[in-house]
Design a protein around this motif. Structure first.
Motif, PDB file in Angstrom:
ATOM      1  N   ASP A   1       0.802  -1.230   0.000  1.00 27.17           N
ATOM      2  CA  ASP A   1       0.000   0.000   0.000  1.00 27.17           C
ATOM      3  C   ASP A   1       0.831   1.275   0.000  1.00 27.17           C
ATOM      4  O   ASP A   1       0.363   2.314  -0.453  1.00 27.17           O
ATOM      5  N   ASN A   2       2.063   1.211   0.522  1.00 26.30           N
ATOM      6  CA  ASN A   2       2.798   2.449   0.783  1.00 26.30           C
ATOM      7  C   ASN A   2       4.215   2.546   0.235  1.00 26.30           C
ATOM      8  O   ASN A   2       4.797   3.628   0.239  1.00 26.30           O
ATOM      9  N   ALA A   3       4.798   1.464  -0.224  1.00 33.03           N
ATOM     10  CA  ALA A   3       6.227   1.451  -0.557  1.00 33.03           C
ATOM     11  C   ALA A   3       6.621   2.488  -1.602  1.00 33.03           C
ATOM     12  O   ALA A   3       7.727   3.033  -1.540  1.00 33.03           O
ATOM     13  N   ASP A   4       5.747   2.776  -2.534  1.00 32.77           N
ATOM     14  CA  ASP A   4       6.093   3.747  -3.573  1.00 32.77           C
ATOM     15  C   ASP A   4       6.204   5.168  -3.029  1.00 32.77           C
ATOM     16  O   ASP A   4       6.755   6.046  -3.690  1.00 32.77           O
ATOM     17  N   LYS A   5       5.733   5.394  -1.800  1.00 34.80           N
ATOM     18  CA  LYS A   5       5.771   6.730  -1.193  1.00 34.80           C
ATOM     19  C   LYS A   5       6.832   6.854  -0.096  1.00 34.80           C
ATOM     20  O   LYS A   5       6.930   7.901   0.543  1.00 34.80           O
ATOM     21  N   PHE A   6       7.626   5.792   0.131  1.00 28.59           N
ATOM     22  CA  PHE A   6       8.593   5.813   1.224  1.00 28.59           C
ATOM     23  C   PHE A   6       9.668   6.868   0.990  1.00 28.59           C
ATOM     24  O   PHE A   6      10.263   6.930  -0.079  1.00 28.59           O
ATOM     25  N   ASP A   7       9.918   7.674   2.037  1.00 29.29           N
ATOM     26  CA  ASP A   7      11.063   8.572   1.999  1.00 29.29           C
ATOM     27  C   ASP A   7      12.297   7.765   2.438  1.00 29.29           C
ATOM     28  O   ASP A   7      12.214   6.565   2.693  1.00 29.29           O
ATOM     29  N   GLU A   8      13.424   8.425   2.506  1.00 27.87           N
ATOM     30  CA  GLU A   8      14.675   7.729   2.801  1.00 27.87           C
ATOM     31  C   GLU A   8      14.632   6.990   4.133  1.00 27.87           C
ATOM     32  O   GLU A   8      15.060   5.832   4.231  1.00 27.87           O
ATOM     33  N   GLU A   9      14.117   7.630   5.164  1.00 28.54           N
ATOM     34  CA  GLU A   9      14.060   7.000   6.490  1.00 28.54           C
ATOM     35  C   GLU A   9      13.179   5.748   6.472  1.00 28.54           C
ATOM     36  O   GLU A   9      13.519   4.722   7.062  1.00 28.54           O
ATOM     37  N   LEU A  10      12.062   5.828   5.782  1.00 24.38           N
ATOM     38  CA  LEU A  10      11.180   4.666   5.700  1.00 24.38           C
ATOM     39  C   LEU A  10      11.789   3.548   4.852  1.00 24.38           C
ATOM     40  O   LEU A  10      11.561   2.369   5.123  1.00 24.38           O
ATOM     41  N   LEU A  11      12.585   3.907   3.858  1.00 19.13           N
ATOM     42  CA  LEU A  11      13.287   2.883   3.079  1.00 19.13           C
ATOM     43  C   LEU A  11      14.232   2.078   3.969  1.00 19.13           C
ATOM     44  O   LEU A  11      14.300   0.853   3.872  1.00 19.13           O
ATOM     45  N   TRP A  12      14.944   2.779   4.844  1.00 24.03           N
ATOM     46  CA  TRP A  12      15.850   2.090   5.760  1.00 24.03           C
ATOM     47  C   TRP A  12      15.086   1.147   6.674  1.00 24.03           C
ATOM     48  O   TRP A  12      15.488  -0.005   6.870  1.00 24.03           O
ATOM     49  N   LYS A  13      13.996   1.616   7.244  1.00 17.82           N
ATOM     50  CA  LYS A  13      13.213   0.778   8.158  1.00 17.82           C
ATOM     51  C   LYS A  13      12.595  -0.402   7.418  1.00 17.82           C
ATOM     52  O   LYS A  13      12.575  -1.524   7.928  1.00 17.82           O
ATOM     53  N   ALA A  14      12.116  -0.163   6.207  1.00 16.13           N
ATOM     54  CA  ALA A  14      11.525  -1.238   5.408  1.00 16.13           C
ATOM     55  C   ALA A  14      12.581  -2.283   5.059  1.00 16.13           C
ATOM     56  O   ALA A  14      12.309  -3.492   5.102  1.00 16.13           O
TER      57      ALA A  14
END
Length: 117
Positions: A36-49
């Protein structure tokens, strides 16, 4: 993401192993959130993901080796799906200029994150 990230840290610090049902439930929450959200991840969320996907993937791989039959196949499927997500997040971080060494160092440091604040 905050709750998923906090939960993976709880799991990683537990002494005992969680049941397949709890593992599968967490995995499904992760996949749904990524879908639902991966295409909107900023850098910080990419790291956590990336942290979440790599840890669940490696845990699923280890559990697959210890399991038999349909349970082994379920763990293998979980590992395969999260491997694709991990590759996606790694590629996106590389596009932001991170080298493999930088990614490995940051990833290792994430095990020490204080998720209770």
């Amino acid at each position: 993401m905050k709750e998923l990230y906090k939960q993976i840290h709880i799991y990683l610090n537990m002494e005992e192993e969680i049941s397949f049902e709890e593992f599968d439930n967490y995995y499904k929450k992760v996949i749904d959130y990524f879908n639902d959200n991966a295409d909107k991840f900023d850098e910080e969320l990419l790291w956590k993901a990336l942290f979440i996907s790599e840890n669940v993937m490696s845990n699923a791989e280890a559990r697959a080796k210890e399991s038999k039959g349909s349970l082994m196949k379920k763990y293998q499927k979980i590992a395969q799906r999260l491997s694709l997500w991990a590759q996606n997040f790694t590629a996106r971080l590389a596009e932001k200029g991170y080298t493999e060494d930088q990614m490995n160092e940051r990833f290792e440091n994430m095990f020490q994150d204080d998720v209770n604040s």
